[in-house]
Scaffold this active site. Structure first.
Site, PDB file in Angstrom:
ATOM      1  N   ARG A  94      88.086  14.715  17.869  1.00 53.71           N
ATOM      2  CA  ARG A  94      89.005  15.846  17.774  1.00 53.71           C
ATOM      3  C   ARG A  94      90.324  15.449  17.138  1.00 53.71           C
ATOM      4  O   ARG A  94      90.890  16.194  16.340  1.00 53.71           O
ATOM      5  CB  ARG A  94      89.239  16.415  19.181  1.00 53.71           C
ATOM      6  CG  ARG A  94      90.301  17.492  19.262  1.00 53.71           C
ATOM      7  CD  ARG A  94      90.173  18.262  20.563  1.00 53.71           C
ATOM      8  NE  ARG A  94      88.929  18.998  20.590  1.00 53.71           N
ATOM      9  CZ  ARG A  94      88.327  19.387  21.701  1.00 53.71           C
ATOM     10  NH1 ARG A  94      88.839  19.089  22.873  1.00 53.71           N
ATOM     11  NH2 ARG A  94      87.194  20.059  21.639  1.00 53.71           N
ATOM     12  N   TYR A  95      90.842  14.306  17.507  1.00 53.64           N
ATOM     13  CA  TYR A  95      92.127  13.847  16.997  1.00 53.64           C
ATOM     14  C   TYR A  95      91.910  12.886  15.827  1.00 53.64           C
ATOM     15  O   TYR A  95      90.849  12.265  15.721  1.00 53.64           O
ATOM     16  CB  TYR A  95      92.912  13.144  18.101  1.00 53.64           C
ATOM     17  CG  TYR A  95      93.208  14.020  19.292  1.00 53.64           C
ATOM     18  CD1 TYR A  95      94.274  14.915  19.267  1.00 53.64           C
ATOM     19  CD2 TYR A  95      92.422  13.956  20.435  1.00 53.64           C
ATOM     20  CE1 TYR A  95      94.551  15.712  20.350  1.00 53.64           C
ATOM     21  CE2 TYR A  95      92.698  14.755  21.534  1.00 53.64           C
ATOM     22  CZ  TYR A  95      93.768  15.635  21.486  1.00 53.64           C
ATOM     23  OH  TYR A  95      94.036  16.428  22.572  1.00 53.64           O
ATOM     24  N   ARG A  98      91.249   8.764  16.861  1.00 49.65           N
ATOM     25  CA  ARG A  98      90.564   8.328  18.072  1.00 49.65           C
ATOM     26  C   ARG A  98      89.377   9.228  18.380  1.00 49.65           C
ATOM     27  O   ARG A  98      89.343  10.401  18.004  1.00 49.65           O
ATOM     28  CB  ARG A  98      91.510   8.284  19.265  1.00 49.65           C
ATOM     29  CG  ARG A  98      92.302   9.551  19.484  1.00 49.65           C
ATOM     30  CD  ARG A  98      93.668   9.186  20.041  1.00 49.65           C
ATOM     31  NE  ARG A  98      94.540  10.321  20.227  1.00 49.65           N
ATOM     32  CZ  ARG A  98      95.271  10.850  19.238  1.00 49.65           C
ATOM     33  NH1 ARG A  98      95.176  10.375  18.010  1.00 49.65           N
ATOM     34  NH2 ARG A  98      96.066  11.871  19.487  1.00 49.65           N
ATOM     35  N   CYS A 107      78.740   9.658  38.007  1.00 50.90           N
ATOM     36  CA  CYS A 107      79.969   9.196  38.658  1.00 50.90           C
ATOM     37  C   CYS A 107      79.620   8.695  40.054  1.00 50.90           C
ATOM     38  O   CYS A 107      78.581   9.054  40.622  1.00 50.90           O
ATOM     39  CB  CYS A 107      80.975  10.334  38.778  1.00 50.90           C
ATOM     40  SG  CYS A 107      81.574  10.996  37.201  1.00 50.90           S
ATOM     41  N   CYS A 111      83.752  15.183  41.471  1.00 47.13           N
ATOM     42  CA  CYS A 111      84.878  16.078  41.730  1.00 47.13           C
ATOM     43  C   CYS A 111      84.423  17.516  41.466  1.00 47.13           C
ATOM     44  O   CYS A 111      83.856  17.806  40.404  1.00 47.13           O
ATOM     45  CB  CYS A 111      86.053  15.728  40.826  1.00 47.13           C
ATOM     46  SG  CYS A 111      86.556  13.993  40.878  1.00 47.13           S
ATOM     47  N   CYS A 114      85.397  19.273  38.122  1.00 43.65           N
ATOM     48  CA  CYS A 114      85.051  18.528  36.912  1.00 43.65           C
ATOM     49  C   CYS A 114      84.933  19.440  35.687  1.00 43.65           C
ATOM     50  O   CYS A 114      84.197  20.418  35.702  1.00 43.65           O
ATOM     51  CB  CYS A 114      83.730  17.785  37.133  1.00 43.65           C
ATOM     52  SG  CYS A 114      83.195  16.824  35.696  1.00 43.65           S
ATOM     53  N   ARG A 116      83.584  18.541  32.940  1.00 44.19           N
ATOM     54  CA  ARG A 116      82.360  18.204  32.211  1.00 44.19           C
ATOM     55  C   ARG A 116      81.132  18.381  33.121  1.00 44.19           C
ATOM     56  O   ARG A 116      80.117  17.711  32.938  1.00 44.19           O
ATOM     57  CB  ARG A 116      82.465  16.776  31.677  1.00 44.19           C
ATOM     58  CG  ARG A 116      81.724  16.534  30.372  1.00 44.19           C
ATOM     59  CD  ARG A 116      82.097  15.193  29.757  1.00 44.19           C
ATOM     60  NE  ARG A 116      83.394  15.249  29.125  1.00 44.19           N
ATOM     61  CZ  ARG A 116      84.297  14.274  29.139  1.00 44.19           C
ATOM     62  NH1 ARG A 116      84.038  13.157  29.775  1.00 44.19           N
ATOM     63  NH2 ARG A 116      85.457  14.408  28.534  1.00 44.19           N
ATOM     64  N   ASP A 274      91.527  22.642  34.082  1.00 43.90           N
ATOM     65  CA  ASP A 274      90.878  23.296  32.953  1.00 43.90           C
ATOM     66  C   ASP A 274      90.257  24.625  33.363  1.00 43.90           C
ATOM     67  O   ASP A 274      89.893  24.848  34.518  1.00 43.90           O
ATOM     68  CB  ASP A 274      89.798  22.381  32.363  1.00 43.90           C
ATOM     69  CG  ASP A 274      90.384  21.197  31.619  1.00 43.90           C
ATOM     70  OD1 ASP A 274      91.488  21.345  31.055  1.00 43.90           O
ATOM     71  OD2 ASP A 274      89.759  20.125  31.603  1.00 43.90           O
ATOM     72  N   ASP A 311      95.265  21.080  28.296  1.00 37.48           N
ATOM     73  CA  ASP A 311      94.237  20.769  27.303  1.00 37.48           C
ATOM     74  C   ASP A 311      93.693  22.116  26.847  1.00 37.48           C
ATOM     75  O   ASP A 311      93.019  22.822  27.608  1.00 37.48           O
ATOM     76  CB  ASP A 311      93.138  19.904  27.916  1.00 37.48           C
ATOM     77  CG  ASP A 311      92.506  18.971  26.900  1.00 37.48           C
ATOM     78  OD1 ASP A 311      92.677  19.226  25.686  1.00 37.48           O
ATOM     79  OD2 ASP A 311      91.846  18.004  27.301  1.00 37.48           O
ATOM     80  N   LYS A 318      95.525  18.588  23.522  1.00 32.86           N
ATOM     81  CA  LYS A 318      96.530  18.569  24.581  1.00 32.86           C
ATOM     82  C   LYS A 318      97.891  19.026  24.047  1.00 32.86           C
ATOM     83  O   LYS A 318      98.358  18.542  23.020  1.00 32.86           O
ATOM     84  CB  LYS A 318      96.644  17.169  25.166  1.00 32.86           C
ATOM     85  CG  LYS A 318      95.351  16.658  25.774  1.00 32.86           C
ATOM     86  CD  LYS A 318      95.503  15.229  26.245  1.00 32.86           C
ATOM     87  CE  LYS A 318      94.178  14.678  26.739  1.00 32.86           C
ATOM     88  NZ  LYS A 318      93.207  14.496  25.630  1.00 32.86           N
TER      89      LYS A 318
END
Length: 388
Positions: A94-95, A98, A107, A111, A114, A116, A274, A311, A318
């Site tokens: 996206r950037y 990076r 995981c 969470c 989450c 994702r 998010d 974000d 961001k």
């Protein structure tokens, strides 16, 4: 099997039935929670279980399924449109300089907020057999100098698999920085073994973006794991998500930032939660985050003040948000308020205004941001210039 893997397997809670055994059927209605559990799996490590003091507390809210997860109003499955910026499997670009490299589908603990959750917990959705196309993509893009390993949690991989990834990335000349995005220090500090710390030192500079949302998460075990990472030369930063009923209080957030600094972890981001389907009940108003930033700025060390960001939904990257301190600005002066609300004036330099912002001979110097020629596909033509 490593000791940390045995601990994860034998002592974690991964079913509603075991959760009801632990906290009682009056707190855990297995049948009522089944749809939420089926929609996004659950696993809670012993480190996290021990932190829960009572139902509904800050730790409980982060990990215990709730029927609120099924109430979707304006949440999105892929709220950040990561898949739209994915030129090859496991890569989000996206950037400009990076990429995000998804290397693990699982995981230690999951969470409930989450972002994702559409992928995490399902090994088929982050294929571990498709690393080579990701490595090749990075090799073919010399503008990529920074690679963020994420998932899931990359620290759920074995040392052998992690070293394979680090070796391949370090063999690419233009990759300067490697980051590990991991919540393992809060979930399973036993994973930070002496063997891992010895291995990772061969591939510096290595950064780890940890994730802490509440000061109680900085347990002695976790602080000891962070200390092992620091002594191994891993540079530590922290992500925090602003969550309703968890840390949406300036005193809680300040305490968290102080505890992180004491553990040699630099606060990096506070994220607005998010706009993800299944996690909407965690969201606060943006004004809550701005008030927290006002309560931090000036009232504590600058080291304890992270960026507050959204974000952008849909993949805009961001965007930092700041409380309003500037009241007015012109060629003569800037009028602003300090952290106490007092008004001050800063006089603009006369020569700069006269000569066009200090440019030689009074010429205004244009500032341009070079843009790459768009390549095929959304991921290639939508490179963002916002900071990671």
């Amino acid at each position: 099997m490593s000791d940390w893997q045995k601990l994860l397997r034998d002592q974690s809670i991964a079913s509603l039935e075991k959760l009801a055994e632990k906290f009682g059927p009056e707190q855990i209605d297995v049948e009522a929670l089944r749809p939420a559990f089926d929609n996004f799996q659950m696993r809670i490590t012993p480190e996290v279980i021990d932190l829960i003091q009572e139902p509904g507390d800050a730790i409980w809210r982060q990990y215990i399924p709730t029927v609120e997860e099924l109430q979707v109003t304006d949440g999105m499955i892929d709220s950040l449109d990561e898949d739209g910026d994915s030129p090859v499997p496991n890569i989000t670009h996206r950037y400009p300089d990076r990429v995000l490299f998804l290397v693990s589908p699982v995981c230690a603990s999951y969470c409930r907020f989450c972002t994702r959750r559409r992928k995490v917990g399902d090994p088929e959705k982050i294929p571990l057999n498709q690393y080579e196309s990701a490595f090749e993509y990075i090799r073919q893009h010399p503008e990529v100098r920074d690679v963020i390993l994420s998932g899931g949690d990359p620290m759920m991989l074995s040392d052998r698999r992690l070293e394979f990834i680090l070796q391949n990335l370090r063999a690419i000349p233009h990759v300067e920085i490697i980051r590990l995005g991991s919540r393992i220090t809060a979930h399973l500090p036993e994973r930070i073994t002496p063997e891992f710390c010895e291995m990772v030192q061969k591939y510096h500079p290595i950064y780890m973006n940890t994730h802490f949302n509440h000061p109680s998460e900085l347990t002695p075990n976790t602080v000891a794991a962070l200390d092992r990472l620091s002594k191994a030369g891993v540079v530590l930063g922290a992500h925090t998500v602003l969550l309703r009923g968890v840390n949406d209080d300036p005193k809680v957030m300040m305490k968290l930032m102080h505890e992180l600094l004491k553990a040699r972890v630099r606060p990096y981001y506070i994220y607005m939660a998010d706009q993800v389907a299944g996690g909407e009940h965690f969201r606060t108003m943006v004004q809550t985050g701005l008030e927290i930033m006002k309560a931090l700025r000036g009232w504590t060390s600058g080291l304890a003040i992270p960026y507050f960001v959204i974000d952008s939904p849909g993949g805009g990257g961001k965007v930092p948000l700041l409380p309003e301190y500037v009241e007015s600005i012109n060629d003569d002066e800037v009028v602003f308020r300090n952290y106490e609300g007092k008004t001050y004036r800063y006089k603009q330099p006369k020569i700069a205004a006269k000569d066009g912002c200090g440019a030689p001979n009074g010429d205004i110097v244009p500032i341009e941001i070079a843009a790459k020629k768009p390549a095929a596909g959304k991921a290639a033509h939508r490179r963002k210039t916002a900071g990671e």
